[in-house]
Design a protein around this motif. Structure first.
Motif, PDB file in Angstrom:
ATOM      1  N   ILE A  47     -11.258   2.202   0.247  1.00  0.00           N
ATOM      2  CA  ILE A  47     -12.170   1.597   1.227  1.00  0.00           C
ATOM      3  C   ILE A  47     -12.965   2.671   1.962  1.00  0.00           C
ATOM      4  O   ILE A  47     -14.174   2.527   2.194  1.00  0.00           O
TER       5      ILE A  47
ATOM      6  N   TYR B  13      -7.158  -2.976  -9.079  1.00  0.00           N
ATOM      7  CA  TYR B  13      -7.372  -3.970  -8.020  1.00  0.00           C
ATOM      8  C   TYR B  13      -6.545  -3.623  -6.780  1.00  0.00           C
ATOM      9  O   TYR B  13      -7.047  -3.653  -5.651  1.00  0.00           O
TER      10      TYR B  13
ATOM     11  N   TYR C  20     -15.914  -3.200   2.591  1.00  0.00           N
ATOM     12  CA  TYR C  20     -14.726  -3.140   3.452  1.00  0.00           C
ATOM     13  C   TYR C  20     -14.133  -4.526   3.693  1.00  0.00           C
ATOM     14  O   TYR C  20     -13.009  -4.652   4.180  1.00  0.00           O
TER      15      TYR C  20
ATOM     16  N   LYS D 237     -13.326  -6.399   1.307  1.00  0.00           N
ATOM     17  CA  LYS D 237     -12.383  -6.506   0.186  1.00  0.00           C
ATOM     18  C   LYS D 237     -12.590  -7.787  -0.622  1.00  0.00           C
ATOM     19  O   LYS D 237     -11.647  -8.512  -0.932  1.00  0.00           O
ATOM     20  N   LYS D 238     -13.833  -8.059  -0.972  1.00  0.00           N
ATOM     21  CA  LYS D 238     -14.153  -9.209  -1.820  1.00  0.00           C
ATOM     22  C   LYS D 238     -13.962  -8.804  -3.283  1.00  0.00           C
ATOM     23  O   LYS D 238     -14.912  -8.663  -4.049  1.00  0.00           O
ATOM     24  N   PHE D 239     -12.706  -8.601  -3.639  1.00  0.00           N
ATOM     25  CA  PHE D 239     -12.342  -8.204  -4.993  1.00  0.00           C
ATOM     26  C   PHE D 239     -11.488  -9.306  -5.611  1.00  0.00           C
ATOM     27  O   PHE D 239     -10.735  -9.978  -4.903  1.00  0.00           O
TER      28      PHE D 239
ATOM     29  N   GLN E 221       0.831  -1.207   0.000  1.00  0.00           N
ATOM     30  CA  GLN E 221       0.000   0.000   0.000  1.00  0.00           C
ATOM     31  C   GLN E 221       0.862   1.251   0.000  1.00  0.00           C
ATOM     32  O   GLN E 221       0.609   2.191  -0.770  1.00  0.00           O
TER      33      GLN E 221
ATOM     34  N   HIS F 157      -7.711  -1.853  -2.629  1.00  0.00           N
ATOM     35  CA  HIS F 157      -7.379  -2.402  -1.311  1.00  0.00           C
ATOM     36  C   HIS F 157      -6.828  -1.337  -0.359  1.00  0.00           C
ATOM     37  O   HIS F 157      -6.665  -1.614   0.829  1.00  0.00           O
TER      38      HIS F 157
ATOM     39  N   PRO G  73     -10.105 -12.078   0.341  1.00  0.00           N
ATOM     40  CA  PRO G  73      -9.351 -10.853   0.060  1.00  0.00           C
ATOM     41  C   PRO G  73      -7.959 -11.073  -0.536  1.00  0.00           C
ATOM     42  O   PRO G  73      -7.550 -10.347  -1.431  1.00  0.00           O
TER      43      PRO G  73
END
Length: 453
Positions: free
Chosen positions: A383, A374, A339, A341-343, A214, A378, A303
């Motif tokens: 978020i 993507y 939140y 993070k089901k990506f 990040q 995160h 996640p």
């Protein structure tokens, strides 16, 4: 002379002591292969339902709990002011109580309330039980109830429509489980935790790398991460009762400090800002032209690992939310509780699967790198925007209309590619560590199960 059971080949016999209820399916399918070396005791002998009700007050902050499935534990979901909570009649939980989700019990959502959630609140979809500590270690019970065989029992003891199967409390309390002495229970828990602790150390390494990813991404697009926020606070401290926001950053007129801070921070990037709506958001309608299909639901996405499975179902039993087709290279975004993070980027093995309407699908395009998007989704910058737009109490979600408003930094494609390439090296380290942690968890689980089955 009595005839043998083989004479009555179409009959099934159940001992009176095992006749918990009159459901034929339950009696036939719920035989758990527990060991006989320990006495079998009904759960209601050491658990008592607790229903300490509370009426939510608008001006009070409350701690809300969440239970991760398959022995993932109980955690603080968030701390929120009462005016933001839609369901006003809830229940109070206390440290050391046994907690389960009546919806996700069939997925192993059991656990013990930790100290940080003492005095927290839950909705009626959760059940709280006081524990007789003279008979059972609740952590032993949490391990037992999250084994595969017990989870299968919970599936059989639940009813309701697809994805809304509710555990039946009498069936849960009537089941008999092996109950070693407290000393033996404590030993089993300690042995399990010793192995899990090694896995937890690996999890810390994983989280460190995720934070590094990040920070790298934000620095690469010219954002100073959390240090920028601290600098803003220092600069504004002389005006401690005032909050300044650029007119161009105002999206709505009610006060939302976090959202405005994020918007202001985003505009410090050295690259253009676009909205998520500028990407190719699509909906490929599923045409039911075959007898079976492979279904990716919200629970199919994790996640870190992305899509982990696709259940094969009969078309005539398709859930109402099974509505759209996904293709290799798509990015799917879980819009319920974003939140979490089901990506996921859709890999080749899930090409042409059907997915839930709870996902927004973005198709690949030569003008952008979906892996960059993507990774950005995160970060806390994305978020926090999702949370700003969420609506709903029990199942907070972001609508497709609001999803399109989410702001995204947009570097040139070659910069996106370079960022993704560097992050991929770090993610390969993460995947290796995840495998190590998974092995530790598997060993711990198997050692425990050999003692009770």
């Amino acid at each position: 002379m009595l005839k043998s059971k083989s004479t009555y080949k179409y009959l099934d016999f159940v001992k009176l002591s095992q006749l918990y209820n009159w459901s034929v399916q339950y009696l036939n399918d719920s035989k758990i292969r527990f060991t006989t070396k320990y006495p079998l005791v009904q759960i209601k002998e050491f658990l008592t339902r607790n229903k300490t009700a509370i009426e939510i007050q608008d001006d009070v902050y409350y701690k809300r709990a969440t239970i991760k499935v398959r022995n993932g534990g109980i955690f603080l979901r968030d701390t929120v002011i009462g005016s933001k909570i839609g369901t006003k009649n809830q229940f109070v939980i206390s440290k050391g109580q046994f907690l389960l989700s009546k919806i996700d019990a069939r997925n192993g959502a059991f656990g013990v309330v930790p100290e940080e959630l003492d005095g927290g609140i839950i909705t009626g979809n959760f059940w709280t039980f006081d524990v007789d500590y003279s008979k059972v270690n609740p952590h032993y019970l949490a391990l037992l109830t999250t084994t595969n065989e017990f989870i299968e029992f919970c599936e059989q003891a639940s009813n309701g429509t697809t994805n809304r199967h509710y555990l039946q409390e009498p069936l849960f309390l009537d089941i008999k489980v092996p109950l070693p002495s407290l000393a033996e229970q404590n030993k089993l828990v300690e042995e399990y935790n010793a192995i899990i602790e090694e896995g937890n150390k690996i999890d810390i390494q994983i989280e460190s790398i995720r934070q590094k990813i990040q920070s790298y991404l934000l620095n690469a697009i010219g954002i100073k991460d959390s240090n920028n926020l601290e600098n803003n606070k220092t600069a504004e401290c002389q005006y401690k009762y005032l909050k300044f926001t650029n007119l161009s950053d105002i999206n709505r007129w009610d006060y939302w400090n976090q959202e405005q801070s994020i918007t202001t921070l985003l505009h410090t990037t050295k690259y253009p800002i676009v909205t998520l709506g500028s990407y190719n958001l699509i909906h490929r309608k599923w045409v039911r032209d075959s007898n079976t299909f492979r279904y990716v639901e919200i629970g199919s996405v994790e996640p870190l690992r992305g899509i982990v499975n696709a259940e094969e179902l009969s078309t005539d039993k398709a859930p109402s939310r099974a509505t759209q087709i996904i293709k290799e290279g798509d990015l799917i975004i879980g819009t319920t509780r974003p939140y979490l993070k089901k990506f996921a980027i859709v890999p080749s093995e899930y090409d042409s699967c059907v997915c839930s309407s709870g996902f927004q699908v973005i198709a690949a395009n030569k003008n952008y790198n979906l892996n960059f998007l993507y990774e950005y989704l995160h970060t806390y910058l994305a978020i926090n925007q999702f949370e700003f737009y969420m609506t709903g109490a029990l199942y907070p979600a972001i609508t497709n209309k609001d999803l399109k408003k989410v702001l995204v930094p947009f570097p040139p494609l070659e910069i996106q590619n370079d960022i993704v390439q560097y992050i991929q090296v770090l993610k390969e380290k993460v995947q290796s560590l995840i495998q190590q942690a998974s092995i530790a968890h598997t060993i711990a689980k198997k050692r425990f199960e050999t003692q009770i089955f």
